[in-house]
Design an enzyme around this catalytic site. Sequence first.
Site, PDB file in Angstrom:
ATOM      1  N   LYS A   6      33.871   3.819  -6.055  1.00  0.00           N
ATOM      2  CA  LYS A   6      32.660   4.635  -6.012  1.00  0.00           C
ATOM      3  C   LYS A   6      32.989   6.082  -5.671  1.00  0.00           C
ATOM      4  O   LYS A   6      32.401   7.013  -6.225  1.00  0.00           O
ATOM      5  CB  LYS A   6      31.641   4.065  -5.027  1.00  0.00           C
ATOM      6  N   HIS A  13      16.283  -3.546 -11.681  1.00  0.00           N
ATOM      7  CA  HIS A  13      15.188  -2.894 -10.956  1.00  0.00           C
ATOM      8  C   HIS A  13      13.829  -3.400 -11.431  1.00  0.00           C
ATOM      9  O   HIS A  13      12.884  -3.523 -10.634  1.00  0.00           O
ATOM     10  CB  HIS A  13      15.265  -1.378 -11.136  1.00  0.00           C
ATOM     11  N   GLU A  24      24.920  12.911 -10.596  1.00  0.00           N
ATOM     12  CA  GLU A  24      24.579  11.919 -11.624  1.00  0.00           C
ATOM     13  C   GLU A  24      24.154  12.586 -12.929  1.00  0.00           C
ATOM     14  O   GLU A  24      23.139  12.229 -13.541  1.00  0.00           O
ATOM     15  CB  GLU A  24      23.482  10.970 -11.121  1.00  0.00           C
ATOM     16  N   LYS A  64      23.046   9.925  -2.287  1.00  0.00           N
ATOM     17  CA  LYS A  64      21.713   9.619  -2.814  1.00  0.00           C
ATOM     18  C   LYS A  64      20.806   9.209  -1.665  1.00  0.00           C
ATOM     19  O   LYS A  64      21.137   8.304  -0.894  1.00  0.00           O
ATOM     20  CB  LYS A  64      21.785   8.480  -3.826  1.00  0.00           C
ATOM     21  N   ARG A  80      28.592   9.227 -13.443  1.00  0.00           N
ATOM     22  CA  ARG A  80      28.054   8.473 -12.311  1.00  0.00           C
ATOM     23  C   ARG A  80      27.020   7.440 -12.745  1.00  0.00           C
ATOM     24  O   ARG A  80      26.791   6.445 -12.053  1.00  0.00           O
ATOM     25  CB  ARG A  80      27.455   9.428 -11.276  1.00  0.00           C
ATOM     26  N   HIS A 117      18.344  -6.883  -3.526  1.00  0.00           N
ATOM     27  CA  HIS A 117      18.786  -5.922  -4.538  1.00  0.00           C
ATOM     28  C   HIS A 117      20.027  -6.416  -5.282  1.00  0.00           C
ATOM     29  O   HIS A 117      20.091  -6.349  -6.516  1.00  0.00           O
ATOM     30  CB  HIS A 117      19.077  -4.572  -3.885  1.00  0.00           C
ATOM     31  N   ASN A 120      25.069   2.447 -12.558  1.00  0.00           N
ATOM     32  CA  ASN A 120      23.775   1.793 -12.780  1.00  0.00           C
ATOM     33  C   ASN A 120      23.891   0.535 -13.629  1.00  0.00           C
ATOM     34  O   ASN A 120      22.866  -0.028 -14.040  1.00  0.00           O
ATOM     35  CB  ASN A 120      22.799   2.771 -13.447  1.00  0.00           C
ATOM     36  N   HIS A 144      21.337  -2.286 -13.372  1.00  0.00           N
ATOM     37  CA  HIS A 144      20.207  -1.805 -12.587  1.00  0.00           C
ATOM     38  C   HIS A 144      18.926  -1.616 -13.393  1.00  0.00           C
ATOM     39  O   HIS A 144      17.834  -1.726 -12.832  1.00  0.00           O
ATOM     40  CB  HIS A 144      20.566  -0.492 -11.889  1.00  0.00           C
ATOM     41  N   ARG A 159      14.431  21.702   6.444  1.00  0.00           N
ATOM     42  CA  ARG A 159      15.220  22.004   5.240  1.00  0.00           C
ATOM     43  C   ARG A 159      16.672  21.555   5.360  1.00  0.00           C
ATOM     44  O   ARG A 159      17.531  22.030   4.629  1.00  0.00           O
ATOM     45  CB  ARG A 159      15.152  23.505   4.908  1.00  0.00           C
ATOM     46  N   GLU A 168      27.323  -5.882  -6.047  1.00  0.00           N
ATOM     47  CA  GLU A 168      27.654  -4.486  -6.323  1.00  0.00           C
ATOM     48  C   GLU A 168      29.163  -4.298  -6.427  1.00  0.00           C
ATOM     49  O   GLU A 168      29.655  -3.461  -7.195  1.00  0.00           O
ATOM     50  CB  GLU A 168      27.084  -3.573  -5.231  1.00  0.00           C
TER      51      GLU A 168
END
Length: 369
Positions: free
Chosen positions: A236, A261, A246, A152, A250, A273, A254, A257, A130, A194
């Site tokens: 960032k 993606h 997000e 993330k 935030r 990517h 993207n 993306h 955990r 990016e």
Amino acid sequence: MHFYMIDNNNKLMIYVNKAPSYELLIEPDFSYLIDALRSLDMNGRRFMIITDSTVGSLYAKELKNILKSIVKSVSIFTFPAGEKSKNLDTVKDCYEKLILEGFDRKDVLIALGGGVVGDLTGFVASSYLRGIRFIQIPTSLLAMVDSSIGGKTGVDFKNYKNMVGAFYQPKLVYMNIATLETLPMVEYLSGVSEIIKHGLIMDLDFYKWLKYNVTDIKSRKYSVISEMIRRSCQIKKEVVEEDPLEAGIRALLNFGHTIGHSVEKLKNFSYLHGECVSIGACAGAFISYKRSYLTYEEYEDIISTFKAFNQPVKVTGLDLNQIYDTTLLDKKMDGDRINFILLKSIGEGVIDNSVTKDEMIEAIETILE
């Protein structure tokens, strides 16, 4: 024309819920790492370096030898390099090694590698017992300016990118810029996509600075790329501090993306990517132009900037409707609408869920070759 400079401070403190959470250090080598770990009270604990077969062969033993002076033990878990290893099977193998070696919650994982390593290690750390402490040591430009910052974590599920994951913050992000020297040029420049994105959504001056310094960035001039990395990380940092989960702003990160993606998945991850972000950003810029947010000259300038860094702006071998249908599977869907990111102007991104199918189709047409 004026281009601002940033200071030489190599530290950024990331705040989560307005409380100091972890430091981001930009260093020329590993010489400060031990001091950083001591300051976090990590001496005398078990450490596991999680890495891939490419980065591990270059830096894992060096890092292990550095850590030996302060830790109880150091082990290395290595998995095959590439996006195809970013899955629950690799996670299960890592769990088993941690269990067999007796790792507890006070022990530490180190993500040594690019975005795949960082995302997977963070997910393992978030879920093992955990929650166990972990550190990001990103070795790719893309990981330094993007995936290592903000908490993330996650893995792919079947062909669905980052579908399983959690928000879980590292205790430290340590960037050794010297590791970029061994990064293949195509991967290094993929990371610049990016960085360009950060300028496009938040900082016009930084976007101009990138264009002005193309030659030095491509030649990896230390003073220039260290400044580039720090400024990109600052952007960032500001975004994720305001919106750590997000839920709002935030989502600006993207930009490029949603369509990117889709291309990445449909090309079976044969495109990097950052290359897919470049293609997706050009599509997003086109919609912004068609809505009269950008002039045609600004739209063309964005395409030219990605090209200047050897990034693709079109994709071959894909079907228009196939790309559109795949965007509808995006995890950023809000009900039956996509939270699409557009540019109100260069340097000002905006979240928009009113982009129509016709707009998407027209934009996708511009990136097909």
